[in-house]
Design a protein around this motif. Structure first.
Motif, PDB file in Angstrom:
ATOM      1  N   VAL A   1       0.836  -1.204   0.000  1.00 35.33           N
ATOM      2  CA  VAL A   1       0.000   0.000   0.000  1.00 35.33           C
ATOM      3  C   VAL A   1       0.870   1.252   0.000  1.00 35.33           C
ATOM      4  O   VAL A   1       0.592   2.224  -0.718  1.00 35.33           O
ATOM      5  CB  VAL A   1      -0.952  -0.011   1.211  1.00 35.33           C
ATOM      6  N   GLN A   2       1.940   1.244   0.780  1.00 38.51           N
ATOM      7  CA  GLN A   2       2.840   2.395   0.793  1.00 38.51           C
ATOM      8  C   GLN A   2       3.508   2.589  -0.570  1.00 38.51           C
ATOM      9  O   GLN A   2       3.680   3.723  -1.024  1.00 38.51           O
ATOM     10  CB  GLN A   2       3.914   2.225   1.870  1.00 38.51           C
ATOM     11  N   ALA A   3       3.860   1.482  -1.223  1.00 41.69           N
ATOM     12  CA  ALA A   3       4.445   1.578  -2.563  1.00 41.69           C
ATOM     13  C   ALA A   3       3.455   2.226  -3.528  1.00 41.69           C
ATOM     14  O   ALA A   3       3.841   3.036  -4.386  1.00 41.69           O
ATOM     15  CB  ALA A   3       4.845   0.195  -3.059  1.00 41.69           C
TER      16      ALA A   3
ATOM     17  N   TRP B   1      -3.048 -18.446   2.962  1.00 38.05           N
ATOM     18  CA  TRP B   1      -3.161 -18.013   1.567  1.00 38.05           C
ATOM     19  C   TRP B   1      -3.866 -16.670   1.410  1.00 38.05           C
ATOM     20  O   TRP B   1      -3.538 -15.881   0.517  1.00 38.05           O
ATOM     21  CB  TRP B   1      -3.865 -19.091   0.746  1.00 38.05           C
ATOM     22  N   LYS B   2      -4.848 -16.372   2.286  1.00 42.52           N
ATOM     23  CA  LYS B   2      -5.580 -15.113   2.113  1.00 42.52           C
ATOM     24  C   LYS B   2      -5.132 -14.000   3.066  1.00 42.52           C
ATOM     25  O   LYS B   2      -5.701 -12.906   3.045  1.00 42.52           O
ATOM     26  CB  LYS B   2      -7.082 -15.354   2.251  1.00 42.52           C
ATOM     27  N   GLU B   3      -4.112 -14.266   3.854  1.00 39.32           N
ATOM     28  CA  GLU B   3      -3.595 -13.223   4.740  1.00 39.32           C
ATOM     29  C   GLU B   3      -3.143 -11.972   3.974  1.00 39.32           C
ATOM     30  O   GLU B   3      -3.407 -10.837   4.412  1.00 39.32           O
ATOM     31  CB  GLU B   3      -2.443 -13.765   5.580  1.00 39.32           C
ATOM     32  N   PRO B   4      -2.450 -12.113   2.829  1.00 33.32           N
ATOM     33  CA  PRO B   4      -1.997 -10.907   2.116  1.00 33.32           C
ATOM     34  C   PRO B   4      -3.127  -9.960   1.746  1.00 33.32           C
ATOM     35  O   PRO B   4      -3.017  -8.747   1.960  1.00 33.32           O
ATOM     36  CB  PRO B   4      -1.316 -11.476   0.862  1.00 33.32           C
ATOM     37  N   ILE B   5      -4.212 -10.496   1.207  1.00 30.73           N
ATOM     38  CA  ILE B   5      -5.300  -9.624   0.754  1.00 30.73           C
ATOM     39  C   ILE B   5      -6.028  -9.017   1.947  1.00 30.73           C
ATOM     40  O   ILE B   5      -6.490  -7.867   1.889  1.00 30.73           O
ATOM     41  CB  ILE B   5      -6.264 -10.391  -0.180  1.00 30.73           C
ATOM     42  N   GLU B   6      -6.120  -9.748   3.067  1.00 29.90           N
ATOM     43  CA  GLU B   6      -6.772  -9.210   4.255  1.00 29.90           C
ATOM     44  C   GLU B   6      -5.962  -8.066   4.859  1.00 29.90           C
ATOM     45  O   GLU B   6      -6.520  -7.017   5.226  1.00 29.90           O
ATOM     46  CB  GLU B   6      -6.974 -10.327   5.287  1.00 29.90           C
ATOM     47  N   ARG B   7      -4.651  -8.249   4.958  1.00 30.97           N
ATOM     48  CA  ARG B   7      -3.803  -7.195   5.506  1.00 30.97           C
ATOM     49  C   ARG B   7      -3.745  -5.985   4.572  1.00 30.97           C
ATOM     50  O   ARG B   7      -3.764  -4.826   5.025  1.00 30.97           O
ATOM     51  CB  ARG B   7      -2.400  -7.736   5.773  1.00 30.97           C
ATOM     52  N   MET B   8      -3.673  -6.241   3.275  1.00 27.16           N
ATOM     53  CA  MET B   8      -3.579  -5.145   2.312  1.00 27.16           C
ATOM     54  C   MET B   8      -4.852  -4.310   2.301  1.00 27.16           C
ATOM     55  O   MET B   8      -4.799  -3.073   2.317  1.00 27.16           O
ATOM     56  CB  MET B   8      -3.294  -5.708   0.917  1.00 27.16           C
ATOM     57  N   THR B   9      -6.026  -4.959   2.263  1.00 25.70           N
ATOM     58  CA  THR B   9      -7.282  -4.210   2.217  1.00 25.70           C
ATOM     59  C   THR B   9      -7.494  -3.391   3.495  1.00 25.70           C
ATOM     60  O   THR B   9      -8.017  -2.278   3.444  1.00 25.70           O
ATOM     61  CB  THR B   9      -8.473  -5.154   1.995  1.00 25.70           C
ATOM     62  N   LYS B  10      -7.068  -3.946   4.616  1.00 22.23           N
ATOM     63  CA  LYS B  10      -7.185  -3.212   5.880  1.00 22.23           C
ATOM     64  C   LYS B  10      -6.340  -1.945   5.853  1.00 22.23           C
ATOM     65  O   LYS B  10      -6.807  -0.855   6.218  1.00 22.23           O
ATOM     66  CB  LYS B  10      -6.757  -4.111   7.046  1.00 22.23           C
TER      67      LYS B  10
ATOM     68  N   GLU C   1      -7.342   2.193   5.759  1.00 25.52           N
ATOM     69  CA  GLU C   1      -6.832   3.135   6.760  1.00 25.52           C
ATOM     70  C   GLU C   1      -6.271   4.394   6.124  1.00 25.52           C
ATOM     71  O   GLU C   1      -6.459   5.502   6.648  1.00 25.52           O
ATOM     72  CB  GLU C   1      -5.744   2.464   7.602  1.00 25.52           C
ATOM     73  N   VAL C   2      -5.562   4.235   4.993  1.00 30.20           N
ATOM     74  CA  VAL C   2      -4.896   5.386   4.366  1.00 30.20           C
ATOM     75  C   VAL C   2      -5.651   5.889   3.143  1.00 30.20           C
ATOM     76  O   VAL C   2      -5.164   6.741   2.407  1.00 30.20           O
ATOM     77  CB  VAL C   2      -3.439   5.035   3.993  1.00 30.20           C
ATOM     78  N   GLN C   3      -6.858   5.340   2.914  1.00 26.67           N
ATOM     79  CA  GLN C   3      -7.734   5.768   1.819  1.00 26.67           C
ATOM     80  C   GLN C   3      -7.076   5.613   0.447  1.00 26.67           C
ATOM     81  O   GLN C   3      -7.119   6.513  -0.395  1.00 26.67           O
ATOM     82  CB  GLN C   3      -8.191   7.212   2.042  1.00 26.67           C
ATOM     83  N   GLN C   4      -6.452   4.438   0.246  1.00 24.12           N
ATOM     84  CA  GLN C   4      -5.892   4.098  -1.060  1.00 24.12           C
ATOM     85  C   GLN C   4      -6.917   3.260  -1.820  1.00 24.12           C
ATOM     86  O   GLN C   4      -7.233   2.140  -1.415  1.00 24.12           O
ATOM     87  CB  GLN C   4      -4.598   3.304  -0.901  1.00 24.12           C
TER      88      GLN C   4
END
Length: 370
Positions: free
Chosen positions: A302-304, A328-337, A341-344
């Protein structure tokens, strides 16, 4: 003493045999080719090639100094709940051969393979349609159920295949063999052409890119190679070919094709030089603190996207293969969260779903409940 000598002879003989077998196996075509002649000279003169290997400007070890290969191997043997989905993932079968018009569209096939139709041109990025990300199809990570609905026969004639780097989950021997005769041109990272030529692709059908070099897919589609913080290699020796991200510039849009990368200052540099972007496809998955330098954490993805100044982020490098230790779905859960938060703004299409670039992007949380 005789038993000791006999044991040493047996041990040395075994090591010699194993060494010879390894050498012979590495000669198989799936491992690719080795640069020579003009290509090798070009590699040696690259500003990114130092001390016999390609390097990112900042120190980028494959393994964090505080970790070890022993810890890594031990971790892979430790069970992790949810490392793979328990049932087939929801997906869509889009007829790629019937797509018409000039509106830019995208179809993701899981992991880092996706199809782009832009200005009437057909592009395929990092195609991997074999069942495993491995030099041999009897070993290695296997694709999740219902992620193998697409194969080489599903594609129309391709104007270009774009390759970010030569790892098995981005450059697949069998897939290239099947698509080569139906692809006008290959756009690849510097040195990767040696693999393609060994597999029968004509040299005139290959363009290789060092970082910040530009070329054309067509008169109205420009491709520029940009850096990544990663590594390369299909055999024992690493860093003999480059790894790229790309900027795809159309008359109306700018799209970032991320490839693989750990987080680094290059994202901000690319954003300043080529941004803002309408869409950025960035890796989100196969990470771990043990190899943090070469693969981003989801929050860093997200920062990238923020660094790149992209309007919309699309996460890739997940959803098809288990190549790391996380669920397997941890990446998408963490990324969407983090994105919330940062409105991306993000888009999360299903595998095979048609995405209109610049249109109404899907944000369906289709992975929930799996």
């Amino acid at each position: 003493m005789k038993k000791f000598k006999k044991g040493m002879i047996i041990l040395l003989s075994t090591l010699v045999i194993l060494g010879l077998v390894t050498v012979l196996v590495l000669q198989l075509p799936t491992f690719g080719g080795t640069a020579s002649g003009a290509r090798l000279e070009r590699i040696k003169h690259s500003p990114n090639y130092k001390n016999g290997t390609f390097q990112y400007p900042l120190e980028t070890p494959m393994m964090n100094p505080e970790s070890s290969w022993f810890k890594l191997i031990a971790a892979y043997f430790k069970p992790t709940e949810g490392r793979e989905p328990e049932r087939p993932l929801p997906s869509v079968k889009t007829n790629l051969k019937t797509l018409t018009g000039t509106e830019p569209v995208l179809v993701w096939f899981g992991h880092s393979s996706y199809f782009l139709r832009v200005n009437g041109k057909n592009l395929l990025v990092d195609p991997v349609f074999s069942g495993r990300t491995s030099p041999f199809q009897f070993v290695g990570s296997k694709a999740y159920p219902c992620t193998e609905m697409y194969g080489a026969d599903d594609f129309p004639e391709l104007d270009a295949i774009v390759i970010s780097h030569d790892h098995y989950d981005h450059l697949d021997y069998d897939t290239i063999l099947k698509l080569a005769s139906r692809t006008k041109h290959f756009h690849v990272a510097l040195g990767v052409g040696s693999h393609l030529e060994r597999w029968g692709v004509k040299p005139e059908a290959i363009t290789e890119y060092d970082w910040y070099e530009a070329g054309k897919i067509s008169d109205d589609l420009q491709l520029t190679a940009t850096p990544g913080r990663h590594f390369s290699g299909r055999g024992l020796k690493r860093g003999q070919t480059l790894w790229n991200s790309y900027v795809l510039k159309t008359p109306t849009q700018t799209i970032f094709l991320g490839g693989d990368s750990g987080y680094g200052p290059h994202f901000k540099e690319i954003g300043e030089k080529y941004g803002p972007f309408d869409l950025a496809l960035l890796e989100c998955g196969q990470y771990n603190m043990m190899w943090h330098y070469i693969h981003m954490m989801p929050e860093e993805t997200v920062q990238a996207a923020k660094d790149l100044k992209t309007e919309v982020l699309m996460p890739v490098h997940w959803g098809k293969f288990t190549l790391a230790l996380h669920p397997w779905k941890e990446p998408i859960e963490r990324m969407t969260k983090k994105a919330k938060e940062v409105q991306q703004p993000i888009t999360t299409p299903r595998i095979g779903e048609l995405v209109q670039i610049g249109g109404n992007y899907s944000t369906e949380r289709w992975w929930e409940g799996y």
